[in-house]
Enzyme design. Structure first.
Site, mmCIF file in Angstrom:
data_model
loop_
_atom_site.group_PDB
_atom_site.id
_atom_site.type_symbol
_atom_site.label_atom_id
_atom_site.label_comp_id
_atom_site.label_asym_id
_atom_site.label_seq_id
_atom_site.Cartn_x
_atom_site.Cartn_y
_atom_site.Cartn_z
ATOM 1 N N GLU A 1 5.676 -16.041 99.728
ATOM 2 C CA GLU A 1 5.558 -13.959 100.316
ATOM 3 C C GLU A 1 4.077 -14.039 100.632
ATOM 4 O OE1 GLU A 1 8.075 -12.178 96.788
ATOM 5 O OE2 GLU A 1 6.078 -12.959 95.936
ATOM 6 N N ARG B 1 -1.367 -11.673 86.327
ATOM 7 C CA ARG B 1 -1.381 -9.959 86.765
ATOM 8 C C ARG B 1 -1.391 -9.190 85.533
ATOM 9 N NH1 ARG B 1 3.250 -11.979 89.627
ATOM 10 N NH2 ARG B 1 2.881 -11.933 92.233
ATOM 11 N N HIS C 1 -0.905 -13.999 98.790
ATOM 12 C CA HIS C 1 -1.329 -13.517 97.216
ATOM 13 C C HIS C 1 -2.965 -13.767 96.640
ATOM 14 C CE1 HIS C 1 2.322 -12.535 95.759
ATOM 15 N NE2 HIS C 1 3.976 -13.197 96.109
ATOM 16 N N ASP D 1 -3.732 -14.573 91.616
ATOM 17 C CA ASP D 1 -2.829 -13.399 92.643
ATOM 18 C C ASP D 1 -4.010 -12.026 93.229
ATOM 19 O OD1 ASP D 1 -0.193 -11.874 94.061
ATOM 20 O OD2 ASP D 1 0.815 -13.923 92.422
#
Length: 570
Positions: free
Chosen positions: A317, A154, A254, A183
């Site tokens: 996710e 990130r 991701h 990611d």
């Protein structure tokens, strides 16, 4: 626990005694260690020489220890794995370190550094002398996996900051640093086979400031990546300190940074860009043979760089909406025998199929896959480790199915979550988790384990340990990482080192009060000397605040009431 307070060790040892007197290490003092313990002894010698401006002279060991050595490391097979015993001043003027193995020697070396006081955490001599209080200490860890995740996807951190993070993890006797390398917002691992992963995927046009819900952008490009040689250096640096670096390449969700570079792998056609906001993206890989082959190649490169026995595959996710929209993937699921009640292909099962193919490939490379708990399911190979972040129930389910697990519940171990409820807390996201809250953490509480008798069967998996997480959506510099991580990681380190499952460290209790006193009196001065910009116990300094940047606080009591041991994803 009052007997440990004069020594100020953290984590607190199982047994210790403060004796009269001290050992002062003189210039050209001697150090002896057998080859098997040499890395720990060598590391201790280097930091001691650097901090105090003295020479520590290694002496050769040929089978029998030279009793005349001022400091000596020896192997003691009677100690438990990772265990050690220190004797400072017994014999007089000498330091003796006994350990079961190299892991124990590393832990003992860190304890010796702590005993030398805050000056031992400086990089150059500042007039202090290495004085060790006379004492005996005996200790061993409660779990082999005592980890911390650093998210460099990130917000990219320069290599020097990663090395510093590893050094501090080792100083707290953590055994694992998991590097979250990829990611939606950035790809940080250099792939020589697929160079566009860094040429395109390693940078984004801008970043969201604060919660993605506000839509505030900074208009500033952000990026960076580590070369293979950079990462080999990180691995070697960590190994010298008794830390294993576990890489994580997140799939099949991701992955937006990878899809920007190689859009033909995407579940949805068309161009893609490296994501500039946080949250969950439904831009995911297509679970095809081509995507499997691509990531097998990437994982081969990962295995060539990292020597850890574990490789993270993510698995969290990953929305399946885009898969459901594609008739070919629905048909593929049906052909593989994955069908819904009405007989159509169940694309949700392709998630497990995809992870299983990569886990099997890693097994062929002598590695074990590590997945987040969404990756747990009937298709996941049993040797895969499940890291459980959503709560405790999924951990029990994975254990009952025979998987080894690492406990990482967001309710306690997410250090990017706010550390206080005050109005000055910078970017207040997630649950309020104070130092005392983290100190009370039990990886698998006895009260919960009592509800799951199936965990005691012969086929159940093992609890390898626990892991704290430092996600960096809102941590855009090393200073912000310091603030979020410390001193809560110190509390986590002691909790996971000595975890019993029986509690006793609840906020406000005697153990918690003693820990806070020891932290303030002995350990924060060490962090000060090292230069860690931790969060003060009374709240942030003015320069640590982020006024006007919106967060997204969550109500822990309400979510626990709704989710119980199962937890509730944010």
């Amino acid at each position: 626990m009052s007997e440990i307070t004069p020594l100020g060790l953290l984590p607190a040892p199982a047994r210790s005694t403060r004796l009269d007197g001290a050992v002062v290490l003189a210039d050209r003092c001697t150090l002896a260690a057998p080859p098997g313990l040499a890395p720990a002894a060598r590391w201790w010698r280097r930091v001691t020489e650097e901090a105090f401006g003295i020479d520590v002279v290694p002496v050769r060991v040929d089978g029998v220890l030279d009793d005349a050595a001022d400091v000596a490391f020896v192997v003691d097979g009677s100690l438990p794995p990772g265990g050690y015993r220190l004797a400072v001043g017994e014999p007089a003027g000498r330091v003796r370190v006994a350990s079961a193995d190299l892991d124990g020697a590393h832990a003992a070396a860190q304890a010796l550094r702590q005993l030398a006081g805050p000056p031992a955490y400086r990089r150059a001599a500042a007039g202090a002398r290495p004085v060790l209080p006379a004492c005996t200490v005996e200790d061993a860890p409660g779990a082999p996996w005592r980890g911390v995740l650093l998210d460099v996807a990130r917000h990219f951190l320069p290599k020097a900051d990663v090395l510093r993070f590893v050094d501090l993890a080792a100083a707290h006797r953590l055994s694992v640093v998991q590097l979250h390398l990829t990611d939606d917002q950035g790809w940080r691992f250099e792939s020589r086979r697929y160079p566009l992963l860094t040429q395109v995927g390693a940078w984004r046009a801008e970043s969201t400031v604060g919660t993605w819900r506000t839509g505030t952008r900074d208009g500033r490009p952000h990026g960076g990546f580590y070369t293979a040689d950079d990462l080999r250096e990180v691995v070697a640096y960590a190994r010298e300190r008794g830390v294993t670096v576990v890489p994580e390449i997140d799939v099949p969700g991701h992955v937006q940074s990878a899809l920007a570079a190689y859009p033909h792998l995407a579940a949805r056609p068309g161009p893609h860009e490296v994501r500039t906001t946080w949250g969950i993206s439904d831009d995911v890989l297509a679970p095809t043979d081509e995507a499997v082959a691509f990531f097998r190649d990437v994982l081969d490169e990962v295995c060539d760089v990292f020597d850890a026995p574990f490789v993270g595959l993510g698995g969290d996710e990953a929305p399946t909406t885009a898969w459901q929209e594609r008739p070919d993937l629905v048909e593929r699921a049906a052909a593989l025998g994955y069908r819904t009640a009405d007989g159509t292909g169940d694309v949700a099962r392709l998630h497990g199929w995809f992870l299983a193919r990569l886990a099997e490939h890693l097994r062929g490379r002598g590695r074990r896959a590590v997945v987040w708990d969404e990756g747990f399911g009937p298709d996941l190979p049993r040797d895969a480790v499940v890291t459980c972040w959503r709560g405790w129930s999924v951990a029990a389910d994975a254990l009952a199915a025979g998987h080894d697990v690492v406990l990482a519940p967001e309710q306690v171990t997410y250090l990017d979550h706010r550390a206080g409820d005050g109005p000055d807390e910078p970017v207040p996201v997630g649950f309020c988790r104070t130092v005392e809250d983290v100190y009370a953490f039990e990886p698998l509480p006895a009260a919960f384990r009592a509800t799951r008798p199936d965990l005691d069967g012969p086929t159940a998996g093992r609890v390898l340990g626990a892991q704290a997480q430092v996600w960096t959506e809102h941590l855009d510099s090393g200073r912000r990482v310091d603030y979020a991580t410390y001193p809560r990681l110190a509390a986590f380190a002691e909790a996971v080192w000595s975890a019993t499952g029986d509690g006793g460290r609840e906020p406000g209790g005697a153990a918690s009060r003693e820990f806070l006193d020891r932290l303030a009196a002995a350990h924060l001065p060490r962090l000060d000397a090292y230069g860690v910009e931790y969060r003060p116990t009374g709240g942030p300094h003015p320069w640590q605040r982020r006024p006007g940047v919106a967060g997204h606080p969550r109500d822990l009591a309400a979510e626990r009431a709704a989710g119980g041991w199962a937890g509730v994803g944010g």
